[in-house]
Design a protein around this motif. Structure first.
Motif, short mmCIF file in Angstrom:
data_model
loop_
_atom_site.label_atom_id
_atom_site.label_comp_id
_atom_site.label_asym_id
_atom_site.label_seq_id
_atom_site.Cartn_x
_atom_site.Cartn_y
_atom_site.Cartn_z
N PHE A 24 57.10 26.49 41.14
CA PHE A 24 57.82 26.20 39.91
C PHE A 24 58.31 27.51 39.30
O PHE A 24 57.70 28.57 39.51
N GLU A 25 59.38 27.44 38.54
CA GLU A 25 59.97 28.64 37.98
C GLU A 25 59.31 29.07 36.67
O GLU A 25 59.21 30.25 36.39
N ASP A 26 58.87 28.16 35.87
CA ASP A 26 58.32 28.48 34.54
C ASP A 26 56.81 28.66 34.61
O ASP A 26 56.05 27.85 34.14
N VAL A 27 56.40 29.76 35.20
CA VAL A 27 54.97 30.00 35.45
C VAL A 27 54.34 30.70 34.26
O VAL A 27 54.82 31.74 33.82
N PRO A 28 53.25 30.13 33.73
CA PRO A 28 52.55 30.83 32.64
C PRO A 28 51.86 32.08 33.17
O PRO A 28 51.71 32.26 34.37
N GLU A 29 51.45 32.94 32.27
CA GLU A 29 50.70 34.15 32.64
C GLU A 29 49.34 33.73 33.15
O GLU A 29 48.54 33.15 32.41
N PHE A 30 49.07 33.98 34.41
CA PHE A 30 47.76 33.70 34.98
C PHE A 30 47.13 35.03 35.35
O PHE A 30 47.80 35.97 35.74
N GLY A 31 45.83 35.07 35.27
CA GLY A 31 45.10 36.26 35.70
C GLY A 31 44.83 36.21 37.19
O GLY A 31 45.47 35.48 37.94
N ASP A 32 43.85 36.97 37.60
CA ASP A 32 43.42 37.06 38.99
C ASP A 32 42.89 35.71 39.47
O ASP A 32 41.97 35.15 38.86
N ARG A 33 43.46 35.17 40.56
CA ARG A 33 43.03 33.86 41.07
C ARG A 33 41.61 33.88 41.62
O ARG A 33 41.02 32.83 41.83
N HIS A 34 41.07 35.08 41.88
CA HIS A 34 39.72 35.16 42.40
C HIS A 34 38.67 35.13 41.30
O HIS A 34 37.50 34.88 41.55
N GLU A 35 39.08 35.41 40.07
CA GLU A 35 38.16 35.34 38.93
C GLU A 35 38.03 33.89 38.48
O GLU A 35 38.99 33.14 38.51
N GLY A 55 29.94 39.82 39.61
CA GLY A 55 30.14 41.12 40.22
C GLY A 55 29.55 42.23 39.36
O GLY A 55 29.13 42.00 38.21
N ASN A 56 29.54 43.41 39.89
CA ASN A 56 29.00 44.57 39.17
C ASN A 56 29.76 44.86 37.88
O ASN A 56 29.23 45.49 36.98
N ASP A 57 31.01 44.40 37.81
CA ASP A 57 31.82 44.63 36.61
C ASP A 57 31.63 43.55 35.55
O ASP A 57 32.30 43.55 34.53
N GLY A 58 30.71 42.59 35.80
CA GLY A 58 30.44 41.53 34.83
C GLY A 58 31.38 40.35 34.91
O GLY A 58 31.35 39.46 34.07
N THR A 59 32.22 40.31 35.94
CA THR A 59 33.18 39.22 36.12
C THR A 59 32.74 38.34 37.29
O THR A 59 32.36 38.85 38.34
N PHE A 60 32.82 37.04 37.08
CA PHE A 60 32.53 36.11 38.18
C PHE A 60 33.77 36.02 39.06
O PHE A 60 34.89 35.90 38.56
N ARG A 61 33.54 36.05 40.37
CA ARG A 61 34.62 35.94 41.35
C ARG A 61 34.18 35.03 42.49
O ARG A 61 33.01 34.96 42.82
#
Length: 184
Positions: free
Chosen positions: A96-107, A51-57
């Protein structure tokens, strides 16, 4: 309703089968190049793109299709993302209840090495959650999650993950075979 007693072999046998699928998939991903990862064998491919912001999505979560328009072809990068972020990470996030920190699923990583590594991490998160369940818990209703999953079992969720992995893993193998035979 009588209690269902399930021997621990249910969880053991499922996890052994899941491990076989993982081994086959990661064997097929061995040596994957960035060119193969992002290869678009048709003009209407769905993939991940910079993307224009340098992130793959990811360009499309679920490719649109109709009787008049066939499903678009997806790249290896999209399929790796689909298994890792949409399926395995999504299942951990929703069920699940013990979810780790995940970022944007589209990235998603734009290189093969990083994409395969991200897939391995999501695999490990999902696998560890399923492995921690008792055989009895595998067959009990999940009790949470979207789209009617509240009354479904963790075993059904695990089997759905296995279907996604084998389905898209086979397609990844085919795309690698086709890529290696271009111009032959």
């Amino acid at each position: 309703m009588a209690d269902i007693i399930v021997p621990d072999t249910v969880a053991r046998d499922f996890l052994a089968t899941f491990e076989r699928a993982r081994t086959r998939l990661f064997d097929r991903l061995e040596g994957l190049t960035d060119d193969e990862y992002l290869w678009e064998p048709a003009s209407d491919c769905v993939s991940i793109r910079l993307g224009n912001d340098g992130t793959f999505r990811v360009t499309s979560l679920f490719p649109e299709s109709s009787p008049e328009v066939p499903d678009p072809i997806t790249t290896i990068a999209w399929r790796v993302w689909h298994i890792g972020a949409l399926c395995l990470r999504g299942y951990v996030m929703h069920f699940f209840e013990d979810v780790p920190e995940f970022g944007d699923r589209h990235e998603w990583p734009g290189t093969a090495k990083e994409g395969v590594q991200a897939l391995a991490e999501h695999w490990d998160h999902f696998h560890s959650r399923i492995a921690a369940l008792s055989a009895e818990r595998l067959l009990a209703p999940i009790g949470r999650g979207p789209g009617g999953w509240v009354d479904e079992t963790y075993l059904k969720l695990a089997l759905k993950a296995l279907v996604e992995v084998t389905h898209h893993g086979g397609e990844i193998g085919l795309l690698r075979d086709l890529y290696s035979r271009q111009g032959v």
